[in-house]
Design a protein around this motif. Structure first.
Motif, PDB file in Angstrom:
ATOM      1  N   HIS A 218      34.681 -23.671  35.041  1.00 16.66           N
ATOM      2  CA  HIS A 218      33.907 -22.758  33.884  1.00 16.66           C
ATOM      3  C   HIS A 218      34.915 -22.656  32.612  1.00 16.66           C
ATOM      4  O   HIS A 218      35.290 -21.637  32.458  1.00 16.66           O
ATOM      5  N   PRO A 219      35.200 -23.681  31.978  1.00 18.20           N
ATOM      6  CA  PRO A 219      36.170 -23.709  30.935  1.00 18.20           C
ATOM      7  C   PRO A 219      35.572 -22.704  29.797  1.00 18.20           C
ATOM      8  O   PRO A 219      34.284 -22.715  29.335  1.00 18.20           O
ATOM      9  N   VAL A 220      36.264 -22.140  29.016  1.00 21.33           N
ATOM     10  CA  VAL A 220      36.009 -21.415  28.007  1.00 21.33           C
ATOM     11  C   VAL A 220      37.053 -21.881  26.919  1.00 21.33           C
ATOM     12  O   VAL A 220      38.393 -22.261  26.917  1.00 21.33           O
ATOM     13  N   PHE A 221      36.228 -21.977  25.644  1.00 21.21           N
ATOM     14  CA  PHE A 221      37.035 -22.631  24.505  1.00 21.21           C
ATOM     15  C   PHE A 221      37.377 -21.722  23.340  1.00 21.21           C
ATOM     16  O   PHE A 221      36.547 -20.948  22.918  1.00 21.21           O
ATOM     17  N   GLN A 222      38.733 -21.431  23.048  1.00 25.08           N
ATOM     18  CA  GLN A 222      38.997 -20.636  21.926  1.00 25.08           C
ATOM     19  C   GLN A 222      38.746 -21.629  20.679  1.00 25.08           C
ATOM     20  O   GLN A 222      39.604 -22.546  20.256  1.00 25.08           O
ATOM     21  N   THR A 223      38.149 -20.706  19.889  1.00 27.89           N
ATOM     22  CA  THR A 223      37.658 -21.499  18.581  1.00 27.89           C
ATOM     23  C   THR A 223      38.175 -20.261  17.540  1.00 27.89           C
ATOM     24  O   THR A 223      38.486 -19.276  17.915  1.00 27.89           O
ATOM     25  N   PRO A 224      38.379 -20.600  16.053  1.00 31.48           N
ATOM     26  CA  PRO A 224      38.829 -19.702  15.109  1.00 31.48           C
ATOM     27  C   PRO A 224      37.559 -18.588  14.962  1.00 31.48           C
ATOM     28  O   PRO A 224      37.968 -17.488  14.391  1.00 31.48           O
ATOM     29  N   GLY A 226      35.941 -17.174  17.915  1.00 33.65           N
ATOM     30  CA  GLY A 226      35.755 -16.405  18.872  1.00 33.65           C
ATOM     31  C   GLY A 226      35.751 -17.315  20.326  1.00 33.65           C
ATOM     32  O   GLY A 226      36.066 -18.664  20.010  1.00 33.65           O
ATOM     33  N   ARG A 227      35.787 -16.927  21.488  1.00 39.21           N
ATOM     34  CA  ARG A 227      35.723 -17.721  22.711  1.00 39.21           C
ATOM     35  C   ARG A 227      34.226 -18.145  23.108  1.00 39.21           C
ATOM     36  O   ARG A 227      33.445 -17.288  23.358  1.00 39.21           O
ATOM     37  N   ILE A 228      34.130 -19.488  23.366  1.00 38.08           N
ATOM     38  CA  ILE A 228      32.826 -19.870  23.655  1.00 38.08           C
ATOM     39  C   ILE A 228      32.670 -20.372  24.913  1.00 38.08           C
ATOM     40  O   ILE A 228      33.966 -21.032  25.345  1.00 38.08           O
ATOM     41  N   ALA A 229      31.609 -20.729  25.632  1.00 40.16           N
ATOM     42  CA  ALA A 229      31.487 -21.536  26.795  1.00 40.16           C
ATOM     43  C   ALA A 229      30.102 -21.982  26.726  1.00 40.16           C
ATOM     44  O   ALA A 229      28.945 -21.527  25.898  1.00 40.16           O
ATOM     45  N   VAL A 230      29.766 -22.932  27.757  1.00 41.55           N
ATOM     46  CA  VAL A 230      28.529 -23.772  27.690  1.00 41.55           C
ATOM     47  C   VAL A 230      28.105 -23.794  28.891  1.00 41.55           C
ATOM     48  O   VAL A 230      28.315 -24.429  29.976  1.00 41.55           O
ATOM     49  N   ASN A 231      26.911 -22.898  29.042  1.00 38.79           N
ATOM     50  CA  ASN A 231      26.291 -23.076  30.619  1.00 38.79           C
ATOM     51  C   ASN A 231      24.919 -23.856  30.675  1.00 38.79           C
ATOM     52  O   ASN A 231      23.790 -23.507  29.764  1.00 38.79           O
ATOM     53  N   ILE A 232      25.151 -25.194  30.822  1.00 42.67           N
ATOM     54  CA  ILE A 232      23.931 -26.031  30.731  1.00 42.67           C
ATOM     55  C   ILE A 232      22.754 -25.892  31.670  1.00 42.67           C
ATOM     56  O   ILE A 232      22.938 -25.791  32.622  1.00 42.67           O
ATOM     57  N   CYS A 233      21.585 -25.800  30.939  1.00 43.52           N
ATOM     58  CA  CYS A 233      20.388 -25.655  31.404  1.00 43.52           C
ATOM     59  C   CYS A 233      20.181 -24.661  32.696  1.00 43.52           C
ATOM     60  O   CYS A 233      20.314 -23.615  32.932  1.00 43.52           O
ATOM     61  N   TYR A 234      20.016 -25.518  33.904  1.00 39.92           N
ATOM     62  CA  TYR A 234      19.593 -25.013  35.395  1.00 39.92           C
ATOM     63  C   TYR A 234      20.596 -24.042  35.618  1.00 39.92           C
ATOM     64  O   TYR A 234      20.433 -23.008  36.500  1.00 39.92           O
ATOM     65  N   ASN A 248      36.316 -15.659  32.707  1.00 41.62           N
ATOM     66  CA  ASN A 248      37.255 -16.463  32.045  1.00 41.62           C
ATOM     67  C   ASN A 248      37.404 -16.417  30.443  1.00 41.62           C
ATOM     68  O   ASN A 248      38.103 -16.719  29.694  1.00 41.62           O
ATOM     69  N   GLY A 249      36.632 -15.113  30.010  1.00 38.70           N
ATOM     70  CA  GLY A 249      36.825 -14.551  28.532  1.00 38.70           C
ATOM     71  C   GLY A 249      35.830 -15.117  27.600  1.00 38.70           C
ATOM     72  O   GLY A 249      35.928 -14.731  26.610  1.00 38.70           O
ATOM     73  N   ALA A 250      34.695 -15.544  28.008  1.00 37.54           N
ATOM     74  CA  ALA A 250      33.648 -16.122  27.002  1.00 37.54           C
ATOM     75  C   ALA A 250      33.093 -14.783  26.274  1.00 37.54           C
ATOM     76  O   ALA A 250      32.752 -14.022  27.055  1.00 37.54           O
ATOM     77  N   GLU A 251      33.006 -14.832  24.962  1.00 41.56           N
ATOM     78  CA  GLU A 251      32.344 -13.877  24.132  1.00 41.56           C
ATOM     79  C   GLU A 251      31.005 -14.491  23.791  1.00 41.56           C
ATOM     80  O   GLU A 251      30.103 -13.540  23.430  1.00 41.56           O
ATOM     81  N   ILE A 252      30.861 -15.639  23.753  1.00 38.17           N
ATOM     82  CA  ILE A 252      29.533 -16.137  23.353  1.00 38.17           C
ATOM     83  C   ILE A 252      29.220 -17.121  24.398  1.00 38.17           C
ATOM     84  O   ILE A 252      30.148 -18.172  24.454  1.00 38.17           O
ATOM     85  N   ILE A 253      28.016 -17.396  25.340  1.00 37.35           N
ATOM     86  CA  ILE A 253      27.629 -18.304  26.269  1.00 37.35           C
ATOM     87  C   ILE A 253      26.384 -19.135  25.482  1.00 37.35           C
ATOM     88  O   ILE A 253      25.468 -18.345  25.426  1.00 37.35           O
ATOM     89  N   PHE A 254      26.525 -20.327  25.272  1.00 42.69           N
ATOM     90  CA  PHE A 254      25.558 -20.971  24.827  1.00 42.69           C
ATOM     91  C   PHE A 254      24.837 -21.829  26.081  1.00 42.69           C
ATOM     92  O   PHE A 254      25.344 -22.158  27.082  1.00 42.69           O
ATOM     93  N   ASN A 255      23.440 -21.873  25.991  1.00 40.76           N
ATOM     94  CA  ASN A 255      22.795 -22.267  27.093  1.00 40.76           C
ATOM     95  C   ASN A 255      21.829 -23.482  26.585  1.00 40.76           C
ATOM     96  O   ASN A 255      20.432 -23.257  26.732  1.00 40.76           O
ATOM     97  N   PRO A 256      22.567 -24.493  26.337  1.00 48.28           N
ATOM     98  CA  PRO A 256      21.206 -25.604  25.950  1.00 48.28           C
ATOM     99  C   PRO A 256      20.544 -26.109  27.131  1.00 48.28           C
ATOM    100  O   PRO A 256      20.951 -26.581  28.171  1.00 48.28           O
ATOM    101  N   PHE A 282      27.407 -12.074  24.306  1.00 45.17           N
ATOM    102  CA  PHE A 282      26.219 -12.799  23.529  1.00 45.17           C
ATOM    103  C   PHE A 282      25.928 -14.059  24.316  1.00 45.17           C
ATOM    104  O   PHE A 282      26.725 -14.827  24.709  1.00 45.17           O
ATOM    105  N   THR A 283      24.541 -14.338  24.375  1.00 46.38           N
ATOM    106  CA  THR A 283      23.943 -15.685  24.950  1.00 46.38           C
ATOM    107  C   THR A 283      23.054 -16.226  24.203  1.00 46.38           C
ATOM    108  O   THR A 283      22.286 -15.408  23.424  1.00 46.38           O
ATOM    109  N   CYS A 284      23.061 -17.438  23.950  1.00 45.32           N
ATOM    110  CA  CYS A 284      22.316 -18.317  23.165  1.00 45.32           C
ATOM    111  C   CYS A 284      21.431 -19.336  24.017  1.00 45.32           C
ATOM    112  O   CYS A 284      21.939 -20.452  24.492  1.00 45.32           O
TER     113      CYS A 284
END
Length: 384
Positions: A218-224, A226-234, A248-256, A282-284
Motif C-alpha cells: 500500500h505505497p503512498v506517494f509524497q508530492t508537492p 500532498g500525500r496520495i495513494a491509488v486504490n485500483i477498482c475492486y 501509511n499517511g495518504a491524504e487523497i486516495i484515488f480509485n480509478p 479525501f477519496t476520488c
C-alpha cells in the motif's frame, strides 16, 4: 434505466424536486454543500469543443491559527473508448492519448495540480473475454513505456502530478502482466507505481486470467501537493485496503475503476464516501462510460447467454471528503473532467473531531487477524 438514456441522478433531482426542497434533499444525500468553482470561461469553451463535461467544486475547512490552508486541486477524468475494439491496437492507443491530452489541457487551465485517469485507460476493458491477443498487446512498461513517456511530457508541461493506470508488462520478471497505476511527479519523473491488490472473480470480470493480485503493498506517494495513494477498482470493496493506505499517511486516495450498472451502481455512491469518512481523507472515485463491444462472444459462467459486451459503464465520478460531504457526480453517459479544490487541513480537523485513528483498536485487530489466517483457526463463538 441501466443505459445512457438516463443522464444522472443530479439531473433527475433538479428536474422533479422543487428548488425549496432540493437543497435539503442534497444536504441529506451529499452532506455539507460544496461550493461551485468559478472556472475560466475558456475552459468551458474548450470542453464544449472537445465534447466533454466540465464541473468544478470546492471543499472548505475551518480556518486555523497555526496552519495556513493547504489547498490542492485534483482532476478526475472519465471517458469512453473512441474507436471500436477491433481497431488496430496502435490506433486505439493513439486515439486515447489524443482524447486525454485535450482533457488535460483543460485541467491545466483550471489549475489542477494532480490528475487521475480511469483504470486501464489506454485500452478497452477486455478482461471479460479471457482472450490473450490482441488485448495483451496493450501492455506496456510502467517505467518507460510509450504511455508513461506521454504522461511525463504532460506532467512536466503543466506542472501537474499524473496518475496513469495501465496494463503493465513487467519485463524484469518474465514479461508477466499487472494492473498498475504509474505515478508521475510534476517534474516529469516517475515517482513510482502501485498495483491492484484485489482481483475480482465476479460475473464477466475474469481478470485473474490476465494478472495476479498486486505485490507492492500500500505505497503512498509524497508530492508537492500532498500525500496520495491509488486504490485500483475492486479494492474499493475491501475496507482494510483503504485503511492501509490511510495508515501509511495518504491524504487523497484515488480509485480509478471500470464498473457496470447492473453489478455495482447502488454501491458506487457509498463505498468511496464511506472510506473518506472512516479514514479521515479525501477519496476520488473514477469510472469509465459507455459500452464496449468485442468481436467474439464470451460467457460469464452464470448461465447467461453468450454476449459481446460487459454492459453499461455508468461514469458518475465524484470526490468525497472526510467530513462526509461529496461533490455531485459527473454524467453517466459523457466524457468528463471533474475538478475539485481540497483543503487538506480538513483531514486532521475531522481526525480531531471523530478520533477514529485514536480509538481504532489496531493492535487487537492485528492479533486476531493473525490468528484468523492460520489453517487451524477456530472462531471465537460462545455456545450454551
Amino acid at each position: 434505466m441501466a443505459g445512457a438514456e438516463w443522464e444522472s441522478l443530479e439531473q433527475c433531482l433538479e428536474k422533479h424536486i422543487p428548488p425549496a426542497e432540493l437543497r435539503e434533499v442534497k444536504r441529506i444525500l451529499y452532506g455539507k454543500e460544496t461550493r461551485k468553482l468559478d472556472l475560466p470561461s475558456r475552459a468551458f469553451e474548450a470542453a464544449s469543443r472537445e465534447e466533454f463535461e466540465l464541473q468544478g467544486y470546492a471543499f472548505e475547512a475551518a480556518e486555523e491559527q497555526l496552519r495556513p490552508p493547504r489547498i490542492v486541486r485534483v482532476g478526475l477524468v472519465q471517458n469512453r473508448t473512441p474507436l471500436p475494439t477491433d481497431a488496430p491496437v496502435a490506433e486505439q492507443v493513439t486515439a486515447l492519448h489524443k482524447c486525454i491530452e485535450a482533457i488535460v489541457e483543460v485541467a491545466a487551465v483550471c489549475g489542477v495540480n494532480i490528475i487521475c485517469f480511469q483504470e486501464a485507460w489506454t485500452m478497452p476493458f477486455a478482461f471479460c473475454t479471457r482472450e490473450k491477443l490482441p488485448w495483451t498487446e496493450f501492455a506496456e512498461s510502467a517505467e518507460d513505456g510509450p504511455t508513461t513517456r506521454f504522461c511525463q511530457k504532460l506532467a512536466k508541461k503543466h506542472d501537474m502530478v499524473v496518475v496513469s493506470p495501465i496494463l503493465e508488462r513487467d519485463g524484469e520478471h518474465g514479461d508477466i502482466l499487472w494492473n498498475t497505476a504509474v505515478v508521475i511527479s510534476n517534474s516529469g519523473a516517475v515517482l513510482g507505481k502501485t498495483r491492484k491488490n484485489h482481483i475480482p472473480r465476479v460475473g464477466d470480470f475474469n481478470e485473474s486470467t490476465y494478472y495476479m493480485e498486486g505485490n507492492l503493498g500500500h505505497p503512498v506517494f509524497q508530492t508537492p501537493f500532498g500525500r496520495i495513494a491509488v486504490n485500483i477498482c475492486y479494492g474499493r470493496h475491501h475496507p482494510l485496503n483503504w485503511l492501509m493506505y490511510s495508515i501509511n499517511g495518504a491524504e487523497i486516495i484515488f480509485n480509478p475503476s471500470a464498473t457496470i450498472g447492473a453489478l455495482s451502481e447502488s454501491l458506487w455512491p457509498i463505498e468511496a464516501r464511506n472510506a473518506a469518512i472512516a479514514n479521515h481523507c479525501f477519496t476520488c472515485a473514477i469510472n469509465r462510460v459507455g459500452v464496449e463491444h468485442f468481436p467474439n462472444e464470451f460467457t460469464s459462467g452464470d448461465r447467461k447467454k453468450a454476449h459481446r459486451d460487459f454492459g453499461y459503464f455508468y461514469g458518475s465520478s465524484y470526490v468525497a471528503a472526510p467530513d462526509g460531504s461529496r461533490t455531485p457526480g459527473l454524467s453517466r453517459s459523457r466524457n468528463g473532467l471533474l475538478v475539485a479544490e481540497l483543503n487538506l487541513n480538513l483531514c486532521r480537523q475531522m481526525n480531531d473531531i471523530w478520533n477514529f485513528k485514536m480509538t481504532g483498536r489496531y493492535e487487537m485487530y492485528a492479533q486476531e487477524l493473525a490468528e484468523a489466517v492460520k489453517p487451524n483457526y477456530s472462531p471465537t463463538i460462545l455456545k450454551e
